[in-house]
Each structure stands twice: as structure tokens, then as C-alpha cells.
Design an enzyme around this catalytic site. Structure first.
Site, PDB file in Angstrom:
ATOM      1  N   SER A 235      10.162  -1.614 -13.185  1.00 13.88           N
ATOM      2  CA  SER A 235       9.763  -0.450 -12.418  1.00 13.88           C
ATOM      3  C   SER A 235       9.221   0.700 -13.274  1.00 13.88           C
ATOM      4  O   SER A 235       8.519   1.558 -12.763  1.00 13.88           O
ATOM      5  CB  SER A 235      10.954   0.081 -11.603  1.00 13.88           C
ATOM      6  OG  SER A 235      11.966   0.551 -12.461  1.00 13.88           O
TER       7      SER A 235
ATOM      8  N   SER B 259      13.633  -3.357 -15.967  1.00 11.45           N
ATOM      9  CA  SER B 259      12.613  -2.333 -15.709  1.00 11.45           C
ATOM     10  C   SER B 259      12.098  -1.603 -16.935  1.00 11.45           C
ATOM     11  O   SER B 259      11.148  -0.830 -16.831  1.00 11.45           O
ATOM     12  CB  SER B 259      13.142  -1.299 -14.714  1.00 11.45           C
ATOM     13  OG  SER B 259      13.109  -1.818 -13.415  1.00 11.45           O
TER      14      SER B 259
ATOM     15  N   LYS C  61      10.180   9.036 -17.256  1.00 14.92           N
ATOM     16  CA  LYS C  61      10.103   8.354 -15.959  1.00 14.92           C
ATOM     17  C   LYS C  61      10.603   9.287 -14.860  1.00 14.92           C
ATOM     18  O   LYS C  61      11.591  10.002 -15.060  1.00 14.92           O
ATOM     19  CB  LYS C  61      10.954   7.086 -16.019  1.00 14.92           C
ATOM     20  CG  LYS C  61      10.883   6.203 -14.786  1.00 14.92           C
ATOM     21  CD  LYS C  61      11.774   4.973 -14.967  1.00 14.92           C
ATOM     22  CE  LYS C  61      11.687   4.016 -13.778  1.00 14.92           C
ATOM     23  NZ  LYS C  61      12.579   2.846 -13.927  1.00 14.92           N
TER      24      LYS C  61
END
Lengths: 94, 483
Positions: free
Chosen positions: B153, B177, B78
Site C-alpha cells: 500500500s 506494504s 506516507k
């Protein structure tokens, strides 16, 4: 619930907002703040606040300088402006 | 079956015996990315030549034959976790062009284990969002239906694992997330206990809530990856010094007599009935394997979203103060230094980030601090106590991960509060500092549903044991999207 002074909060946050943004954010935050009002339904008398969930307190280490192993240039390279091993920034004092 | 479609533990066998090379595996994943990522848009940055060079170095070193945990396994990261020499923008314009000077703790661990660090995955800007629509670089698509969002997210990490564009990925979970996008994309996502995985090198959103965790294709892989990233790190003062077990040791262990709590507050009117049916069927399957189902109560659940949006935004307003156009990222020149800060941040941050910094700044400002921030922290204590009481009655808690399946892009982006409420089942776990996993448990209208298994602090073994036991009686986790 008091009305939020959006200009004051934007100044504290150091974020320049356009008039359109101010209007939109003020309206949205009003909704969100109305929603969080529900926390006032609870009696929290005598309840200790939780700042973080770990059982650790006062984690200390010896105050010794150590090399990071990373070249200074690699940090400076990410700066918008740098010279002579320093970050260059706008003038703060006259 | 193509190499890119395999799991870590399946690939490991082939890599360790020399049946395949790290280069072959990496090339297979790169080919898959080339074939589908123009549709999924999970990656923000990828360097195929660099990935292959890493693979070649691993092949030359003999790391796979020596049994290194992740030798030759391509992993996606990420865009909020630092990998030296790769960009780290947090999907924000304010960090455009930033190149990490150092490795995060977890990155270092992945390198030591022999992983190939493939590239950067898309996310909501600074991890603020539940759909990946808040990325400054465009929205990632759900591999099961390209008109829908992958969740957020960590939407990019979830989508690339689900689409076989990475063997596994890392994400971060502040209010759900990892678990929510794993649920919406049909893969496994684990949020470790606060303090189990070092946050060193993770760009901070809400420091008392953030944790890094794995996205994988099955529970065994989640345990393998957790083995690599868990452990004490002196560079993170909230990293808890305690021995880390081998998380794979509990996999396959009988769950007979284990007590699974069902909190009545997590089966509510307004949630998708078919999602609820999938989760109840999953619980029934666990009962059939000998688990004891007990009703528990987490009475302060309905306050979690309000608590979260005060605490997380307050912490974010402080953490994101560092983005001021001095040491890194964008600088928009103003008349003086204050004006420069305002212009830089006004133009560098996207709408959701600005909204949350404004809310957090307000909650911390003079006259409102006690009414908002401190009160939220007190209710956070009540939420923690709910879990303490519940875990006296049960070993783990089972709930839906999300009250719904993946929604369409644009469906909620105009209404922040509606978007915030989609995190209702994942947020409490972060507030309490506990661990949780989402595993695939069925499909509704062709879209994946996630079963969330929550554990007490440092009860990852129990969570993984139950999650694996569930996998043994279902095949949902083997389903893959056709793209």
C-alpha cells in the site's frame, strides 16, 4: 459453509450499502470465504492462538493525568461540528 | 550529479562540511518533484514554502555542522503517519480535510534528527491494497513504466524514492506494504520487527501486524533511518523496551559462514520464472561471498494469505469503527445517529475498505468467531513455529519479495482475491512478527525485481549485514528510471 446475511453484517459494521454494492460484496466475500476454508485442512487441536507477536504482557503505567501539550482547539477543529469545547453529534436519546 | 539523486550518506558528507545547505538540497528535490510528479503522482500534499522554511531553520541552527543524523535531508511521509500541521487522510474521503494536531513518535524523531518533512505520499486507502489503486485520490504510477502500478500500500513512498523525488521516505507494512512496493519500484524497503518502532501516531489498520519502516536508495540509508526511528516509546504499549544498537555498525561486515536459508515453499510453480532466476542469481552471489546456503521449510506458508485476511480484516473492522463522523472527518446526516453512522461510513469509505470491514465484522460476529477468527489465530501460531524452527538452521532467509514484477493498472483491480495473492511472500513475516528487507536484485522486461531477506525478531543487524554484502557485489540498486 453458511450463507452470509449481508444486511445483518452491514448493520453490525454500521455501513449503509447500496443494492448494487450488496450484490457485489456478497459475491466477492463468498469467493474469499471459500478460499479461507483451506484453514480447515489443518488440525489445530491443542494449538494456542497468537493474538500478537510481542513478548510483552500487561504493560502498565501510573494512572496519572498529564497535559497533552496540545491545544484543545486543534482537536476540535477536525470535528464536523463543535461548539463550546464539545463535539456536537446527532441526538441519541429522546 | 544533482543533489536530489544522492543518498542520505552522500548528502550528509556535503551538509556536514557546509559544502551544500539544507535549502539547496530541499530546492533540488522540490525541482525534481515539479519536473516529474505530474507523471508519477506520488505526492498527495506538498508545501514547498513550508519545506524551504524548515530547511532554512535547519541551516540557521547549524544542525548539519553539529552532525545531526538527518540534518537537511528531505523525507516524504506516507499519508497514514501524523505530522503536526499537515493533512493526514489515509487516502480516504472519510478523512478529507483532517489536519494532524500532533506528531507521530517517528515524526518527532525525524524532526529531532533535523529532517525536512516534505509532504504526504499516496497509498491504498487505509493501507488496504497492493497497488495504490485503492487511493481515493488517484493511482500512483511506477516510475519504471507509467502504465504500471508501483505496488502498495505504500506505493507513493516507494515511487517518490525511486524517482528521486525524496531522499528517503517512511511507509507502513502490515502484510508487505513496504517490501512489495520497494521491490516493484527498485528501491530498498525495510519492515522492522513488531515492537521495534513505535506505532504512536500511525493510523491503525491491523494493530498486531502494523509496523513503520524506511524506504531508501540503498541499505546504508535504511540503517541510518532505522537508527533514527527505532526505540522504546511508552505511548505504544507494544513497543518493546530494549537497547537499540547502531545499525550502521554491521554494514560491510563479512558474511563468511553465515547461513542463508532457502524455503522451498517460496519457489513455487506459477511464479514468474525470470523473477525466480534473478533471486537465485542473488543467492548464488551471496554464496560466492562465503555464505552457506541451507534448505529450510516453512510448511504453513500456503495458509498465510487466508490467516492474514481474517486477522487483518477483523482488527481493521474494530480499528476503523472510530471513523463515525463524530470527532473528525466526513459526516453525512441521517435520520438518527445510527443512520448517520451508516451513511457517513457508506459514503466515506471506498470499495476495498468496505469489503474488508464487512469480512472482518463477519469473522468476529456471533457464531463465526471460533470458526474463522480463533482458527486463524491458531494457524498464526503454526506459522510462527515454522520460523522458529527455520531460524535454528539458518541466520536469515532469502526469498523473492513478490512472485512477479509490477503489473499494469487495472489488471487485478476487479478481482480482490487475485490481488491478495500478490502478497503471498511478504505476509508471513508480519504474522510471525519478524523483520524483513527488500533490495533490488535485477530486472525482468525492464522492471525491477526484489530480493527479500527475512530475519528473526530483532535480527535487523543480520538482515542489514547480508543486504549490504549483496550490494557490495552488484550494482542493481544504483539503477534509476528515466522519466
Amino acid at each position: 459453509m453458511p450463507e452470509m446475511n449481508i444486511d445483518h453484517v452491514a448493520h453490525l459494521a454500521r455501513i449503509e450499502l447500496t443494492d448494487a454494492e450488496k450484490q457485489k460484496i456478497a459475491a466477492q466475500l463468498k469467493d474469499i470465504l471459500a478460499y479461507v476454508e483451506k484453514l480447515n485442512q489443518l488440525d489445530v487441536t491443542g494449538v494456542e492462538p497468537t493474538a500478537h507477536a510481542t513478548p510483552l504482557h500487561n504493560v502498565l503505567r501510573p494512572d496519572e493525568a498529564k497535559p497533552s501539550g496540545i491545544d484543545r482547539e486543534q482537536f476540535l477543529r477536525n470535528a464536523p461540528e463543535h461548539a463550546r469545547d464539545l463535539f456536537i453529534m446527532p441526538k441519541i436519546v429522546e | 550529479m544533482s543533489l536530489h539523486a544522492l543518498t542520505i550518506h552522500e548528502l550528509r558528507r556535503k551538509l556536514h562540511t557546509g559544502e551544500v545547505s539544507a535549502r539547496q538540497v530541499t530546492q533540488s528535490v522540490l525541482d525534481r518533484i515539479a519536473a516529474v510528479d505530474s507523471k508519477v503522482k506520488g505526492y498527495l500534499w506538498l508545501n514547498a514554502a513550508d519545506a524551504l522554511a524548515q530547511a532554512d531553520a535547519i541551516d540557521r541552527s547549524g544542525a548539519a555542522r553539529n552532525g545531526k543524523a538527518l540534518a537537511g535531508v528531505p523525507v516524504a511521509i506516507k499519508d497514514v503517519i501524523n505530522v503536526a500541521g499537515q493533512p493526514c487522510t489515509c487516502a480516504s474521503k472519510i478523512l478529507q480535510g483532517y489536519v494532524s494536531p500532533y506528531d507521530a513518535f517517528v515524526t518527532k524523531r525525524l524532526r529531532e534528527a533535523g529532517a525536512v518533512l516534505l509532504g504526504r505520499t499516496n497509498m491504498d486507502e487505509f493501507a488496504m491494497g497492493s497497488s495504490t489503486e485503492n487511493s481515493s485520490w488517484g493511482t500512483t504510477r511506477n516510475p519504471w513504466d507509467l502504465e504500471r502500478i508501483p505496488g502498495g500500500s505504500s506505493g507513493g513512498s516507494a515511487a517518490v524514492v525511486a524517482a528521486d523525488e525524496a531522499i528517503a521516505a517512511l511507509g507502513s507494512d502490515t502484510g508487505g506494504s513496504i517490501r512489495q512496493p520497494a521491490s516493484l519500484c527498485g528501491c530498498v524497503g525495510l519492515k522492522p520487527t513488531y515492537g521495534l518502532v513505535s506505532r504512536f501516531g500511525l493510523v491503525a489498520f491491523a494493530s498486531s501486524l502494523d509496523q513503520i519502516g524506511p524506504f531508501t536508495k540503498d541499505v546504508t540509508d535504511a540503517a541510518i533511518l532505522l537508527n533514527v526511528i527505532a526505540g522504546h516509546d511508552a505511548q505504544d504499549s507494544t513497543s518493546v523496551p530494549r537497547a537499540v544498537p547502531d545499525y550502521t555498525a554491521v554494514l560491510g561486515k563479512d558474511i563468511k559462514g553465515l547461513r542463508i536459508g532457502l524455503p522451498k515453499e517460496y519457489f513455487i510453480p506459477g511464479m514468474d520464472r525470470e523473477v525466480e532466476a534473478c533471486v537465485r542469481a542473488a543467492v548464488a552471489a551471496l554464496a560466492k561471498r562465503g555464505a552457506e546456503i541451507v534448505e529450510v521449510s516453512l510448511p504453513h506458508t500456503e495458509y498465510a494469505v487466508a490467516v492474514y485476511y481474517l486477522i487483518a480484516t477483523a482488527e481493521a473492522s474494530a480499528n476503523l469503527a472510530r471513523f463515525d463522523g463524530v470527532r473528525y472527518g466526513l459526516r453525512v446526516r441521517g435520520e438518527d445517529v445510527i443512520d448517520t453512522y451508516g451513511k457517513t461510513r457508506g459514503q466515506g469509505f471506498g470499495p476495498e475498505v468496505k469489503r474488508r470491514i464487512m469480512l472482518g465484522t463477519y469473522a468476529l460476529s456471533a457464531g463465526y468467531y471460533d470458526a474463522y477468527y480463533v482458527r486463524a489465530q491458531k494457524v498464526r501460531t503454526l506459522i510462527r513455529r515454522d520460523f522458529e524452527a527455520a531460524f535454528k538452521k539458518c541466520d536469515v532467509i532469502a526469498t523473492p519479495t513478490s512472485p512477479e514484477v509490477a503489473f499494469k493498472a487495472g489488471e487485478k483491480s476487479g478481482d480482490p482475491l487475485k490481488m491478495y495473492l500478490s502478497d503471498i511472500f511478504t505476509i508471513s513475516c508480519n504474522l510471525a512478527g519478524n523483520c524483513g528487507i527488500s533490495v533490488p536484485c535485477g530486472f525482468v522486461r525492464g522492471l525491477p525485481v526484489g530480493l527479500q531477506i527475512l530475519g528473526d525478531a530483532f535480527a535487523e543487524e543480520k538482515v542489514l549485514q547480508v543486504a549490504r554484502a549483496y550490494e557490495q557485489v552488484t550494482n542493481w540498486y544504483k539503477e534509476r528510471p528515466r522519466i
